[in-house]
Design an enzyme around this catalytic site. Structure first.
Site, short mmCIF file in Angstrom:
data_model
loop_
_atom_site.label_atom_id
_atom_site.label_comp_id
_atom_site.label_asym_id
_atom_site.label_seq_id
_atom_site.Cartn_x
_atom_site.Cartn_y
_atom_site.Cartn_z
N GLU A 29 41.43 8.03 33.56
CA GLU A 29 40.91 7.87 32.20
C GLU A 29 40.41 9.24 31.73
O GLU A 29 39.65 9.90 32.44
CB GLU A 29 39.74 6.88 32.21
N SER A 65 31.18 8.66 37.11
CA SER A 65 31.42 7.23 36.95
C SER A 65 30.61 6.65 35.80
O SER A 65 30.97 5.63 35.24
CB SER A 65 31.01 6.47 38.23
P1 NAI Z 1 31.22 11.88 48.04
O1 NAI Z 1 29.78 11.69 48.38
O2 NAI Z 1 32.28 11.37 48.94
O3 NAI Z 1 31.52 13.46 47.83
C1 NAI Z 1 30.71 14.30 47.09
C2 NAI Z 1 30.91 15.71 47.66
O4 NAI Z 1 30.26 16.62 46.78
C3 NAI Z 1 30.33 15.91 49.05
O5 NAI Z 1 31.31 16.45 49.91
C4 NAI Z 1 29.18 16.87 48.82
O6 NAI Z 1 28.96 17.75 49.93
C5 NAI Z 1 29.68 17.63 47.60
N1 NAI Z 1 28.62 18.30 46.85
C6 NAI Z 1 27.38 17.85 46.56
N2 NAI Z 1 26.72 18.77 45.84
C7 NAI Z 1 27.56 19.83 45.68
C8 NAI Z 1 27.45 21.08 45.03
N3 NAI Z 1 26.33 21.45 44.43
N4 NAI Z 1 28.52 21.92 45.07
C9 NAI Z 1 29.67 21.55 45.70
N5 NAI Z 1 29.82 20.37 46.32
C10 NAI Z 1 28.78 19.51 46.31
O7 NAI Z 1 31.37 11.31 46.55
P2 NAI Z 1 32.66 10.66 45.87
O8 NAI Z 1 32.69 9.20 46.16
O9 NAI Z 1 33.83 11.53 46.15
O10 NAI Z 1 32.24 10.77 44.33
C11 NAI Z 1 32.29 11.99 43.64
C12 NAI Z 1 32.20 11.70 42.15
O11 NAI Z 1 33.30 10.87 41.77
C13 NAI Z 1 30.94 10.96 41.71
O12 NAI Z 1 30.58 11.41 40.44
C14 NAI Z 1 31.40 9.51 41.65
O13 NAI Z 1 30.62 8.75 40.77
C15 NAI Z 1 32.82 9.69 41.13
N6 NAI Z 1 33.74 8.61 41.44
C16 NAI Z 1 33.72 7.99 42.66
C17 NAI Z 1 34.61 6.96 42.93
C18 NAI Z 1 34.60 6.28 44.27
O14 NAI Z 1 35.20 5.18 44.36
N7 NAI Z 1 33.99 6.84 45.29
C19 NAI Z 1 35.59 6.53 41.92
C20 NAI Z 1 35.58 7.30 40.72
C21 NAI Z 1 34.66 8.28 40.48
#
Ligand code: NAI
Length: 396
Positions: free
Chosen positions: A158, A125
């Protein structure tokens, strides 16, 4: 470099809310998908969720005729061993937590263990793609691909270059983006040639938090209840929830982390204020922990909006977004404002700032000047293009 038609195997790392959605649309597009996370039970839950999601898509007639869900799911694998999961990967989406060191580590590991043509796309993000790729052995293969939540319904992605990303890799990223279906219509895969941490949407969405964080601190100092701040916002109907409720809903730590990241990249004006810092250090992160600005332990709090504080002006949010959009034009990140408004609408379902901005830029510039005067948050000073209205002739 790989021929786009040869891309078959996609790996999605991080099976959280974003990874789940990316995996589902990649499966719907016909790719073989391997989902990677740190624990088996996370993956099992997400696989069940994807199957549910596919059933819903089928009911809405969004799956090709004759394609069964079991057939689609047979193309989906799971793994907790990243290095072996990417051995035959053509394209990797990274959607793990927003921590630069973890993203860098994963980028390095993927590019060391995957075939030479494999492309690494980060859903970050806020971070620079250049920084994520900095220590990897193939920075030319690293791009940013930023989806919106929920990925299956918000049609925008994007696609952005880092300093060393090759043009061909950017082309492939844009094309892969276009192939991933969206249940609400055609996917808009936006090509961003010049690096902009936060891409387009988050560049616009984050600076208003400088203003909101400042308002939170003033309200706290004056002992104004949070409900009255939310009532100020509701009065104008420009934002769907008041900022205190919204911050709790999205996670207080989310706003805090974004501000910390932008503080390093853009300006110290992004430094989180006292209220956000205290909430995070106390572990009061909003809805997910049961307490933030409000008490969520018994479910959605009852928020009384009958009395306003009269200190928050919701029009400021639009003014700040217009200013940031004009900065994107000045920095040549985009060449016209239509794409900014399109990203906002297809990514967040909110209209972009340029429509109302054409009528209000003089008033809004004055509002920003006045705010900078009292707050000293000079990052929000109107840029020349906003002040002059010069952006009006820059639609395309
Ligand atoms: P989330 O916290 O729901 O999911 C992250 C996942 O990554 C978790 O299941 C976690 O166990 C896993 N994880 C952590 N370390 C890991 C590793 N070393 N190897 C494999 N898996 C690992 O986070 P979310 O919201 O899905 O965000 C993910 C990314 O997307 C972030 O960079 C966030 O900034 C970006 N993002 C989020 C949005 C949102 O609205 N939530 C929108 C657009 C981008």
């Amino acid at each position: 470099m790989v021929d786009i038609s040869k891309i078959k195997n996609i790996t999605v790392i991080g099976a959280g809310v974003m990874g789940y959605g990316i995996a589902q649309v990649a499966l719907m597009a016909g790719f073989n998908v391997t989902l990677v996370d740190v624990k088996e039970n996370i993956l099992d839950n997400v696989l069940a969720k994807i199957e549910e999601g596919l059933k819903k898509a089928q009911i809405k007639g969004k799956l090709d005729e004759g394609v069964s869900i079991s057939n689609i799911m047979s193309r989906c694998r799971k793994s907790i061993d990243l290095s072996s999961a990417v051995k035959e990967s053509d394209f990797v989406f990274e959607a793990v937590v927003e921590k630069l060191d973890i993203k860098k580590q994963i980028c390095n590991l993927v590019l060391e263990n995957s075939p030479p043509h494999c492309i690494f796309a980060s859903n970050t993000s806020t971070f620079r793609i250049t920084d994520i790729a900095a220590d990897s052995n193939r920075p030319e293969n690293v791009i940013g691909m930023h989806f919106f939540l929920p990925v299956v319904l918000q049609c925008c992605v994007e696609v952005m270059k880092g300093e060393k990303t090759s043009d061909r890799v950017l082309d492939i990223g844009v094309e892969i983006g276009e192939r991933l279906p969206c249940l609400k219509g055609k996917r808009l895969s936006v090509r961003i040639e010049k690096e902009s941490p936060g891409f387009i949407a988050n560049r616009l969405l984050m600076p208003p938090i400088i203003y909101l964080s400042w308002i939170f601190d003033i309200a706290f100092e004056k002992g104004i209840p949070w409900e009255q701040i939310d009532a100020d916002a509701e009065a104008r109907k420009l934002i769907p929830m008041g900022p205190c409720e919204l911050t709790d809903y999205l996670g207080v730590d989310t706003s805090y982390n974004v501000l910390k990241s932008y503080e390093k990249i853009f300006s110290t004006d992004f430094a989180p204020g006292k209220v956000l810092t205290n909430l995070v250090s106390e572990g009061n992160l909003g809805r997910k922990t049961g307490r933030g600005f409000y008490d969520w332990t018994a479910g959605k709090p009852e928020i009384h909006l009958d009395k306003k504080a009269g200190i928050l002006n919701p029009e400021m949010t639009m003014a700040i977004m217009l200013n940031e959009g004009c900065k994107l034009l000045e920095e040549n990140i985009v060449s016209g404002y239509k794409i900014i408004d399109d990203v906002m609408l297809t990514g967040t379902s909110m209209p972009g700032p340029f429509g109302p901005g054409k009528r209000n830029y003089v008033k809004w510039s004055k509002m920003l000047d006045e705010f900078v005067e009292i707050s000293d948050k000079t990052y929000l000073k109107p840029c020349a293009l906003m002040r002059s209205g010069g952006f009006i002739n820059m639609r395309k």
